[in-house]
Design a protein around this motif. Sequence first.
Motif, PDB file in Angstrom:
ATOM      1  N   SER A 549       0.565  -2.630   7.008  1.00  0.00           N
ATOM      2  CA  SER A 549       1.925  -2.313   6.555  1.00  0.00           C
ATOM      3  C   SER A 549       2.023  -2.475   5.031  1.00  0.00           C
ATOM      4  N   GLU A 550       1.424  -3.562   4.548  1.00  0.00           N
ATOM      5  CA  GLU A 550       1.453  -3.882   3.119  1.00  0.00           C
ATOM      6  C   GLU A 550       0.835  -2.734   2.287  1.00  0.00           C
ATOM      7  N   THR A 551      -0.256  -2.137   2.834  1.00  0.00           N
ATOM      8  CA  THR A 551      -0.947  -1.053   2.133  1.00  0.00           C
ATOM      9  C   THR A 551      -0.055   0.174   2.005  1.00  0.00           C
ATOM     10  N   VAL A 552       0.602   0.545   3.107  1.00  0.00           N
ATOM     11  CA  VAL A 552       1.426   1.757   3.069  1.00  0.00           C
ATOM     12  C   VAL A 552       2.662   1.548   2.208  1.00  0.00           C
ATOM     13  N   ASN A 553       3.208   0.337   2.267  1.00  0.00           N
ATOM     14  CA  ASN A 553       4.332   0.016   1.386  1.00  0.00           C
ATOM     15  C   ASN A 553       3.951   0.199  -0.087  1.00  0.00           C
ATOM     16  N   LYS A 554       2.779  -0.305  -0.395  1.00  0.00           N
ATOM     17  CA  LYS A 554       2.275  -0.205  -1.765  1.00  0.00           C
ATOM     18  C   LYS A 554       2.148   1.259  -2.177  1.00  0.00           C
ATOM     19  N   LEU A 555       1.626   2.054  -1.242  1.00  0.00           N
ATOM     20  CA  LEU A 555       1.425   3.479  -1.523  1.00  0.00           C
ATOM     21  C   LEU A 555       2.772   4.175  -1.752  1.00  0.00           C
ATOM     22  N   VAL A 556       3.754   3.855  -0.907  1.00  0.00           N
ATOM     23  CA  VAL A 556       5.094   4.455  -1.064  1.00  0.00           C
ATOM     24  C   VAL A 556       5.667   4.060  -2.429  1.00  0.00           C
ATOM     25  N   VAL A 571       4.872   9.698   3.502  1.00  0.00           N
ATOM     26  CA  VAL A 571       4.205   8.453   3.914  1.00  0.00           C
ATOM     27  C   VAL A 571       5.175   7.565   4.691  1.00  0.00           C
ATOM     28  N   VAL A 572       6.448   7.584   4.246  1.00  0.00           N
ATOM     29  CA  VAL A 572       7.449   6.792   4.976  1.00  0.00           C
ATOM     30  C   VAL A 572       7.529   7.266   6.415  1.00  0.00           C
ATOM     31  N   ASN A 573       7.470   8.579   6.602  1.00  0.00           N
ATOM     32  CA  ASN A 573       7.484   9.133   7.955  1.00  0.00           C
ATOM     33  C   ASN A 573       6.321   8.596   8.780  1.00  0.00           C
TER      34      ASN A 573
END
Length: 614
Positions: A549-556, A571-573
């Motif tokens: 989760s932390e990785t995708v948050n960072k990417l967003v 990415v949020v989707n």
Amino acid sequence: MSGALLRSNKYGCGPFHLAGNSFWFRLFSSSGISEVQNEQEAALIQSTASKVCETIRRRPRWEGFLLSLFNPSSSGILHPTCISLVICRLSDSNPLLALRYYLWLTSSFSDFTLDPPAAASLLSALARSRAWRAAFHAIRSTKILADISIFNSFVVQLCSDIRSIHRDKNLLDNLCHVLEGHFHPTSCLHTSLSLVSWNSTLSASLKAERIDLFQRFYAMMIESGTAPDAPTAGYLIRAFCRECRPMEAYHVLRDLSRNGIIPDVVSLTELVASFAKVGNFGKVSEILHLMIAGGCSPDLFTYQGVIHGLCNVASGETMVDEGFRIFCEIKVRGYAPDVVTYTTMIDGLCKSGRMDDACLLWSEMIAKGMQPNSYTYNAIINGYCKSGDLEKAQKLYDEMLSKGLEESTVSCNTMIAGMCVKGMLAEAIKLFDTMPKKGIEHDLITFNTLIQGLCKVSRTSDAIELYLRMAALGIRPSVSTYTPLIQVLCEEGQVTDAMELLKLMEAEGLEPLVCTNDCIIKGFCRIGKAEEGMAWLSKMLHSNLKPRSETVNKLVECLSSLGLVDDALQVVNVMFGIGYSLGSSVCHLIISKLCGNASYQTGHVLNEIILMET
DNA sequence: TTAGGGTTAG
């Protein structure tokens, strides 16, 4: 008397097997003599045999002139009894000379075959002196194994010489190969080996940890029509256990027990330990009951296997409690835990952080007169290292050395890991450097531990240097070598280097951990290459790998900061699809970006974000 | 007469 000499002499050597047109046969036929008929001849043969032995023992390169020293037609040098005598006498004193004489005979006379008792004498002499390579040379280049009984004793002798088998890794392969040749359908040798011989091949294969050979021996045994017995079944169970196939071993046991046969306690103990190791305690319990019902009582080794399985970290803390309960229970029931059982229990308690209980057991075993050995010391030292009490660990380490117990790769690795956890890199490196000076080898774990320690404090170039050193030493890196290196490179924004390592890793057939992919994505974000991070995410998703989760948050966050709001929303989707939620700061960031750009009509996602916020 | 068990990273 003369007849007796021919049939068997005092060396146990019987008559020579004559082919119809053999040299010796012709010689005696032509003079009208086909047997040793009188004592004079017997004495002549004895005398010639002695002289031949002397010549062979004393004179080098006798092969070139032996027949010129002894006239074949008058000395009896080629008489089967004489040959047998020479073989037997040389075998007693110098088996390799006997072999040389035998090979000379086979190369000089094409139809020569040695009589079985002399062949047995030669082979058993070679076996006694453990000249296995020479024996195989004789077997492969001649027809020495014409008689199955010779084969049987040879196989049993070889298989019981475990030291030679460990020293010369090809011995069992050679045996298997020879057997396969002999039991081939085209072979003239159709009689099978004895059950005892087959069992000895299976036992030796297990001891040599050669399950591949075990399978070949077992297949030959069954094909040759030999019916397995209880020991065979025991070996089969152990072979399945070694291959991590306990269920198949269990089926062998079931088949046997239906017929009222219970294998030996050793194989059942191995089966119990195998199920305990994989956490199948239902099967452990079932086999223990079967053992008790079948009159094959579990012993200390059996319970040791159960306790070890229960203490395995993967099993969780409650299982350690159960292990401790069984440990206490068997003491009540009259079993006397030994150093190994105590070590297993102490290690289990240490690993679940129960250092006080571990210390109580430590004192208890000493009070009972048992001295902790290097395994026990390493277990408890590891416990103190893990709990962060390096002072206590070092004290015990010194105590271990003062008792004359040796340092090893394991003990050094344990201390290095403890030092790294405490950030004592200088001490860890010092210990690492002293290892070779003390004759202690570095291994994969040593390197991985120190590389990880260096990476943790961002000493990246030192870590890479170590990585190169291990490769130069011929130690193959593992996933655990690459993981911290790639991680630290990504954290430092050196994503290109990280990708280089990742490629090397994959070229070596190593599968990166899922978290390594996370590191790569975060690395791209760190250097502002959010689109490449997104591409990597897409690659992960295609491979069914779930990012953190932390990785995708960072990417967003990164995509939003760069104004790539469409991508960020995409990415949020994905995040929502996985079941992740947006962190509040990232949420604020993306909303502010959306509000700042009226052209984005992304009501759906916006609504979701707003709903999430509230 | 014997076999078979225990320790280090991730």
